[in-house]
Structure formats: C-alpha cells, structure tokens
Scaffold this motif. Sequence first.
Motif, mmCIF file in Angstrom:
data_model
loop_
_atom_site.group_PDB
_atom_site.id
_atom_site.type_symbol
_atom_site.label_atom_id
_atom_site.label_comp_id
_atom_site.label_asym_id
_atom_site.label_seq_id
_atom_site.Cartn_x
_atom_site.Cartn_y
_atom_site.Cartn_z
ATOM 1 N N GLY A 32 54.506 -13.140 17.442
ATOM 2 C CA GLY A 32 55.402 -13.183 18.586
ATOM 3 C C GLY A 32 55.981 -11.842 18.990
ATOM 4 O O GLY A 32 55.983 -11.488 20.178
ATOM 5 N N HIS A 33 56.492 -11.095 18.033
ATOM 6 C CA HIS A 33 57.104 -9.807 18.344
ATOM 7 C C HIS A 33 56.106 -8.876 19.030
ATOM 8 O O HIS A 33 56.419 -8.237 20.043
ATOM 9 N N ALA A 34 54.893 -8.821 18.503
ATOM 10 C CA ALA A 34 53.865 -7.965 19.105
ATOM 11 C C ALA A 34 53.462 -8.473 20.486
ATOM 12 O O ALA A 34 53.304 -7.688 21.432
ATOM 13 N N ALA A 35 53.308 -9.782 20.618
ATOM 14 C CA ALA A 35 52.899 -10.351 21.910
ATOM 15 C C ALA A 35 53.926 -10.056 22.996
ATOM 16 O O ALA A 35 53.567 -9.685 24.124
ATOM 17 N N LEU A 36 55.196 -10.171 22.674
ATOM 18 C CA LEU A 36 56.240 -9.952 23.671
ATOM 19 C C LEU A 36 56.396 -8.477 24.038
ATOM 20 O O LEU A 36 57.016 -8.149 25.042
ATOM 21 N N ASP A 41 48.155 -7.841 26.092
ATOM 22 C CA ASP A 41 48.073 -8.121 27.528
ATOM 23 C C ASP A 41 46.701 -7.841 28.124
ATOM 24 O O ASP A 41 46.285 -8.502 29.077
ATOM 25 N N THR A 42 45.995 -6.850 27.606
ATOM 26 C CA THR A 42 44.688 -6.488 28.168
ATOM 27 C C THR A 42 43.529 -6.860 27.246
ATOM 28 O O THR A 42 42.397 -6.430 27.490
ATOM 29 N N LEU A 43 43.820 -7.659 26.223
ATOM 30 C CA LEU A 43 42.769 -8.041 25.278
ATOM 31 C C LEU A 43 42.031 -9.275 25.798
ATOM 32 O O LEU A 43 42.647 -10.332 25.973
ATOM 33 N N PRO A 44 40.724 -9.169 26.069
ATOM 34 C CA PRO A 44 39.970 -10.332 26.568
ATOM 35 C C PRO A 44 40.047 -11.506 25.601
ATOM 36 O O PRO A 44 39.912 -11.338 24.385
ATOM 37 N N GLY A 45 40.295 -12.688 26.133
ATOM 38 C CA GLY A 45 40.366 -13.886 25.318
ATOM 39 C C GLY A 45 41.735 -14.159 24.724
ATOM 40 O O GLY A 45 41.924 -15.164 24.043
ATOM 41 N N ALA A 46 42.697 -13.254 24.974
ATOM 42 C CA ALA A 46 44.040 -13.423 24.396
ATOM 43 C C ALA A 46 45.069 -13.745 25.471
ATOM 44 O O ALA A 46 46.236 -13.371 25.366
ATOM 45 N N GLU A 47 44.629 -14.434 26.499
ATOM 46 C CA GLU A 47 45.521 -14.730 27.621
ATOM 47 C C GLU A 47 46.760 -15.512 27.197
ATOM 48 O O GLU A 47 47.832 -15.375 27.794
ATOM 49 N N ALA A 48 46.643 -16.332 26.171
ATOM 50 C CA ALA A 48 47.783 -17.131 25.706
ATOM 51 C C ALA A 48 48.872 -16.274 25.057
ATOM 52 O O ALA A 48 49.981 -16.753 24.830
ATOM 53 N N PHE A 49 48.537 -14.998 24.769
ATOM 54 C CA PHE A 49 49.485 -14.125 24.081
ATOM 55 C C PHE A 49 49.996 -13.004 24.980
ATOM 56 O O PHE A 49 50.486 -11.995 24.491
ATOM 57 N N GLN A 50 49.891 -13.163 26.293
ATOM 58 C CA GLN A 50 50.402 -12.160 27.211
ATOM 59 C C GLN A 50 51.928 -12.229 27.265
ATOM 60 O O GLN A 50 52.526 -13.307 27.234
#
Length: 313
Positions: A32-36, A41-50
């Motif tokens: 969570g801390h890293a995602a926020l 944000d620009t990692l393909p396939g990681a849209e849920a963690f933007q």
Amino acid sequence: RTLIHISLDPVTFSTGVGALWLHKQLEALEIGHAALHGAYDTLPGAEAFQAATFVWETPIDTRSWRRAHNVRHHRHTNVGGKDPDIQLGPTRLNRRVPWRLTHLFQLPLTAATWLNFTLVLNLKYTGLADLLVGSNEPDTWQAVGADSISAWRSALHKASRSALPHYLKNYVLYPALAGVHFPKVLLGNWLAEALRDVYCAASVYSGHVGSDAQDHPVGTRPPSRAAWYVMQVEASHDFEVPLPVSILCGALDKQIEHHLFPTLPPNRLRRIAAEVRTICEAHGVKYSSASWGATLARTLLQLTELSVPRVWA
C-alpha cells in the motif's frame, strides 16, 4: 480469518492471528505505501495498484494521506511549521513543535499512539486531530477555517469514510458471523490490527525521530535542488534488518533512499542503498544507519527528551 473463527485452542487461534497480521502488514507497507506513492503507476498489468485509485485496507483515508504525506511531509521533512509528521496528535516528535503541558506524558501517549497508529494517522491527515489538539502547521489546509462548523464537518467526513467501514467490518461484521464466538473473533481481529500498528509505528518513527536526524526551523527553504537532497538525507536514517524484516517494513528501513526517490518500489530501494551510501560518503553528506535496536533506543531517548521544556540552541 477462518483459523480465528474455528479455533478451539490457543495454537490455532494464535496461528490465525499471526497470518492475519502478516496480511495486514504486507498490505499496509510493502504494497500500500509504495502504491500510494505511485511506484506502480506506469507498470503494465498493475492498474489495480495505481495511486489515484488504490484503496488501502486500513482505516486511513487515502486521499488525505496522499496530500499530507506525499506532498507536505516529503517536501518539508522535519521542517517546523510545514512537516505534519513532527506532531502526531498529542505527541511531540521534534523540537520544532512548541512544548505543551501534555508532553510531560509523552511516553505513555506514544504507547497509546503506537497501538492505534493507523487510526492516529487518519485523524492527523484528515485534519481532525489538528482541530482537536492544535497543529504545528499554522498555514496548512487543515487549519484553514478551524473555528467553523464546516471545517469540523469536512474533517469528520474525511476521517470516517475509510475508518468507519474498516472498523465495522473487522470489529462488528466478522465477529458477528462467528455467533457465540463473537468475543474471540473480535479479540483476534484487534490483536492483528494492533500488531500491524505497532510494527508500522516502529518502522516510521525509526526513520525520522532521533538526535541524529537533522531538523529545521520554521521558514527554512533549500537554496537549491542539491541542498534539498542533502536535507532529505540528513533528516532521515536507515536501520539494518534482514530481508524478511525489511519486507514487513515496506523498505522503510531504507528511509533515506525512500526520501530521495519516493516513487521507487521497495525492491529497488533495497537495491540502490549501497550506492546511495557510497555517494553520500564521497561528498561528505551525513548518512545515518544503525541496527534497528539501536535506532529504536535512540528514538525512545529523543521522545523522552522532548517530554520536557528543554531549550535548544
């Protein structure tokens, strides 16, 4: 959660609590801390963690956290009147916070804060704590219109929109599903939350609280981008832990690297730490790092000193 629900003995119950704590710990920091911070944000396939859409499974209001933590804390680390993290509720974490009588009880208040750390952060970052006990940041968005009913209404709304569903789920819904075992499940869920909060607090406090962490008076502005980087390094300190412990800390054991490059994910922070240290030493920039035990001891000593109205030069 299933282990907590079906447990009939202390071993099964403790295993369930431990597993739930591990989930909550990873969710809060490593993920969570890293995602926020926008690490994915620009990692393909990681849209849920933007950052713009990711929602923590914590009682912290994510929109308020991004504004207060990502912007104010990271831009003005340990600067009086600007950094929200030098005062958490009734506790004074930096000499730039004016001393008050309540600070005499700094250590017991710190213990209470650590047991409810995510809730305290939510109250702080939504402005509710500042309305209740005052703020070290007189010009922040939290303090604007602090005497108006609308300010209280706004802060209460922000503080409750994440915390209320979180606590209803953990302390009402899941225990209710256990029927007559409601008290047992309630206890297990509270223990997992408390373990996460204490671990998070110990990780966060170890990054900026201590006699070796540089602080700055109200109005301090770095004269250049290079000076800002130096301020970030010298206002932070790392602590040395094994990789599994670092993962549970969300790489906050690499606090210096995190403040230099806040959008890097935890694995990258660990990878660059040795090179950052070498560069700092080559240019005469103080790079502080010690064992976690020594760092925590230094942190607690600083909190003790801040409990009295001592005058610094």
